[in-house]
Structures are given as C-alpha cells and as structure tokens.
Design an enzyme around this catalytic site. Structure first.
Site, PDB file in Angstrom:
ATOM      1  N   GLU A 127      -6.127   7.054  -1.218  1.00  0.00           N
ATOM      2  CA  GLU A 127      -6.020   5.894  -0.237  1.00  0.00           C
ATOM      3  C   GLU A 127      -6.432   4.722  -0.849  1.00  0.00           C
ATOM      4  O   GLU A 127      -6.020   3.516  -0.579  1.00  0.00           O
ATOM      5  CB  GLU A 127      -6.427   6.248   1.237  1.00  0.00           C
ATOM      6  CG  GLU A 127      -5.759   7.175   1.993  1.00  0.00           C
ATOM      7  CD  GLU A 127      -4.298   6.810   2.204  1.00  0.00           C
ATOM      8  OE1 GLU A 127      -4.023   5.624   2.358  1.00  0.00           O
ATOM      9  OE2 GLU A 127      -3.504   7.857   2.241  1.00  0.00           O
ATOM     10  N   HIS A 131       0.806  -1.217   0.075  1.00  0.00           N
ATOM     11  CA  HIS A 131       0.007  -0.122  -0.224  1.00  0.00           C
ATOM     12  C   HIS A 131       0.780   1.269   0.013  1.00  0.00           C
ATOM     13  O   HIS A 131       0.624   2.245  -0.602  1.00  0.00           O
ATOM     14  CB  HIS A 131      -1.144  -0.016   1.134  1.00  0.00           C
ATOM     15  CG  HIS A 131      -1.549   1.313   1.466  1.00  0.00           C
ATOM     16  ND1 HIS A 131      -2.955   1.568   0.929  1.00  0.00           N
ATOM     17  CD2 HIS A 131      -1.335   2.286   2.048  1.00  0.00           C
ATOM     18  CE1 HIS A 131      -3.297   2.811   1.145  1.00  0.00           C
ATOM     19  NE2 HIS A 131      -2.428   3.343   2.235  1.00  0.00           N
ATOM     20  N   GLU A 132       1.780   1.377   0.869  1.00  0.00           N
ATOM     21  CA  GLU A 132       2.668   2.447   0.891  1.00  0.00           C
ATOM     22  C   GLU A 132       3.606   2.616  -0.250  1.00  0.00           C
ATOM     23  O   GLU A 132       3.894   3.758  -0.730  1.00  0.00           O
ATOM     24  CB  GLU A 132       3.611   2.405   1.964  1.00  0.00           C
ATOM     25  CG  GLU A 132       2.776   2.153   3.533  1.00  0.00           C
ATOM     26  CD  GLU A 132       1.676   3.513   3.733  1.00  0.00           C
ATOM     27  OE1 GLU A 132       2.191   4.593   2.964  1.00  0.00           O
ATOM     28  OE2 GLU A 132       0.933   3.397   4.320  1.00  0.00           O
ATOM     29  N   HIS A 186       1.822   4.309  -2.952  1.00  0.00           N
ATOM     30  CA  HIS A 186       1.645   5.890  -2.876  1.00  0.00           C
ATOM     31  C   HIS A 186       3.007   6.304  -3.332  1.00  0.00           C
ATOM     32  O   HIS A 186       2.610   7.517  -4.263  1.00  0.00           O
ATOM     33  CB  HIS A 186       1.597   6.235  -1.444  1.00  0.00           C
ATOM     34  CG  HIS A 186       0.256   6.198  -0.827  1.00  0.00           C
ATOM     35  ND1 HIS A 186      -0.746   6.684  -1.243  1.00  0.00           N
ATOM     36  CD2 HIS A 186      -0.032   5.598   0.435  1.00  0.00           C
ATOM     37  CE1 HIS A 186      -1.803   6.633  -0.291  1.00  0.00           C
ATOM     38  NE2 HIS A 186      -1.349   5.975   0.685  1.00  0.00           N
TER      39      HIS A 186
END
Length: 386
Positions: free
Chosen positions: A270, A205-206, A209
């Site tokens: 997100e 997930h990070e 980004h």
C-alpha cells in the site's frame, strides 16, 4: 532515488482505500492449502501418538537409528532446503517502476484468469447497480483516469492494458482496479471527494496496484508464508502432548505469522502504491497536495472507529498523510519537470462533487463543467486526444 530509500528502510479491511520459472496455477492452491493444513495436523498428531506408544526400549532403538544415520538425514533435509532456496531465487523478479526485488509465482495468464473470474462475480453482484456509460459519474471517472493514463504512456505496462471504467451505485466508499485494467469506483466514494484532484489521487493509487502487479505479488507471498505455516503446524502437532494444547499453540502461531508477515507486507504494498500513485498524479498535472489533505480528512473521520495499524492491511490514515507530506517536494518537482501550470498558494474552498442525475437539480461544483465526449465508454481510449 526515493524508491530505493523507501525499500531499504523497510486481514482487516479498511473501508476507504483505497530463465523462465514454472508457475503454480492459483486455483490449485485455493483447494490445496486447506487440504495441506489438514494433512499437517493429522500427520503431526499421528507422529506424536506413534512415538508415545513406543515402549522405552524401542525409543532407544529409534534414537540410535537417528544417531547412526544422522548424516544421511542431514543430507536429505539439506537437499530439500537447497531445492526450496533454488525455487525461491529462480522466482525472484524486479518490480516495474520501483526496481524492488520480489518473489513471484503467478504469471500473467493466471492473473488474467483470476481477474476475469472476479469481473464476472462483480457483474453478477451489481448487474442492476452500474451507472450507464453516458452518466456523469462514469464520464467523470473516465476523464480523470484517461488524463492519468495519457500522462504516463512512457511506462511500458500502462500501454499494454485495456483500461475500462465502471461506477457502482452503492453507498460503500471504495475504489479498486483489477489487474486486467477494469476500474471500479462507487457512488459513495464520489460523494465524499471534494474535487477531481482527490479523485485522481485515489485512482492513481489503485492504478499503481495494477501497474506494479501487486495482486500477483501478494498471492505469491502468501503462498510462501502458507507453506511455512503448514510446516510449522506439523511440528506443533507433533511435539505438544495434548490436542487442545496443539490447537491453541497453532492458533497463536498462525496469528503471529499474520501480524508479523502477512499484514506488514500488505501495508508495504500500500505504501508503494501511494508513492507511485503520487508520481502518476504529478505527471498528469493534478494538485498532489490533495493527497495529504485527503488522508488527513479520512483520519479525522476514523478517529472514533480507527483500527490499530498492526491489525490492518492498510497503513493508518494519519501515517499515510505524514508519509505523503514528506514526499510532496519530490512530487511537486516532477510536476515542474512536466511543465505543469503552477499551483496556487491558497486554494479556495470547493464544494463536494455534484454527481446527481436529477435533471431538475442545479449542477454545481466540478460537474458544472462540460463533460468531454468519450466514445466507446466504458473502454477508455488512452491514445485519444481530448
């Protein structure tokens, strides 16, 4: 595709989370924004006072002047509006991986500068709280990150980043990745996770980004919204009869923009990172079902202290679990296409990650497995075969 359907349908901090256009230097806006807001207030207030002090006959003359030159003023404001529209459309670009169109005012050089400043700030704050390169914590994060990165080398921008891994010895449960590829995970988060699959979900997930350029996109979008807010502040201070009324209305206006534009856009990013992260983890053959389990556990932990979603930068944990559950068939299909080993129907219960550095303490759980030697850690060599 699932990405298209996601985007056609559609700052409170959560502790667990997880033609060449001309660009404005980001640091300029940091100082310029509060100054412009002050100018808008003062100018609007001065305009209001000037008009109220005009005698009735001069007000009539002013109204006649506006009526006589109305096409001239329409042309001026029309030209300004056209220039703004041209500026907006010349700064649109296509987001990597998802293909979503977005407004972008920052370039890679500016983003690197801001990331380096943030990295220096983190280094100063936690200089004596970083786990060493050879620690179990750093090795664990590096190994999982390398597996994700190595499985997604078909993505151009993942090859252009020099990835590094750091673990911070603090109780806060957090993980984040700077646009320059610096991965930070806290001990508090590692102590919470059950297995490597959950760590992979968080890291993917990070990493998403960073790969999607969300930091630059968020700053660009906020600059656009702030310009609208500054213009609105001028109008508010111009038309309302009292300073206190103007102040209250402007406060309501700012919060309205935050709840209807700033926060929803943050939640959109997100959700995008959740989806792309699920894809990255699936291609690395992790058990993507852990994404749903992870966010359900987070939701249960937040039951008594959960913030309403509309005042948060992140989607509600229950909603994230539900959304990810809907995308599981898609992610599992990606896993099969990558020839990953079949997943067991029922996973046995696993204890939490053991990340203690106490040599006398028995190592159990995931770290009971031998740690793969990682040369030049904290820099992750994504081309290295394990």
């Amino acid at each position: 595709m699932i990405f298209k359907s996601l985007y056609q349908s559609k700052f409170i901090y959560r502790q667990f989370h997880t033609s060449s256009p001309r660009h404005i230097h980001p640091l300029i806006w940091v100082f310029l924004k509060p100054a412009l807001k002050g100018v808008a207030w003062i100018t609007g207030r001065s305009t209001r006072k000037w008009y109220r002090q005009l005698p009735p006959e001069k007000r009539s003359v002013f109204a006649e002047h506006l009526n006589r030159h109305k096409y001239k003023y329409i042309g001026i404001f029309g030209t300004i509006g056209t220039a703004c529209a041209i500026h907006y459309y010349t700064h649109l670009e296509t987001s990597p991986i998802t293909g979503r169109r977005r407004f972008m005012m920052m370039n890679a050089e500016h983003l690197t500068l801001m990331s380096d400043m943030e990295k220096e700030k983190i280094a100063k704050m936690f200089s004596d709280q970083m786990f060493p390169e050879h620690s179990k914590q750093t090795q664990l994060v590096a190994r999982v990150a390398r597996r994700i990165i190595g499985a997604n080398m078909d993505l151009d921008n993942i090859r252009n980043i020099k990835w590094t891994a750091r673990v911070v010895d603090v109780d806060i449960k957090n993980a984040f990745v700077l646009p320059t590829g610096d991965i930070y995970v806290t001990r508090g988060l590692l102590e919470t996770l059950i297995n490597e699959d959950q760590l992979a979900i968080i890291l993917a997930h990070e990493l998403s980004h960073a790969l999607l350029g969300h930091s630059a996109e968020r700053l660009s979008y906020l600059q656009l919204i702030d310009m609208f807010a500054i213009f609105g502040a001028y109008i508010i201070w111009s038309i309302f009869p009292r300073d206190w009324i103007s102040f209250v209305v402007n406060y309501i206006f700012e919060n309205f923009i935050t709840f209807t534009s700033r926060l929803p856009y943050s939640r959109l990013l997100e959700e995008e990172a959740d989806e792309v992260g699920l894809m990255l983890a699936a291609k690395a053959c992790f058990d993507v079902r852990e994404a749903v389990a992870l966010w359900r556990v987070v939701h249960e932990a937040e039951m008594n202290a959960a913030l309403p979603e509309f005042i948060s930068t992140h989607p509600a944990s229950a909603k994230r679990a539900e959304t990810l559950n809907e995308k599981l068939p898609w992610a599992l299909d990606i896993r099969r296409q990558c020839h990953c080993s079949p997943l067991p129907e029922n996973k046995p219960p696993v204890s939490k990650l053991n990340i203690s550095n106490n040599p006398n303490e028995k190592v159990t759980g995931i770290l009971a497995k031998p740690i793969v030697s990682v040369h030049n850690i904290p820099v992750i060599n994504v081309n290295k075969k394990e």
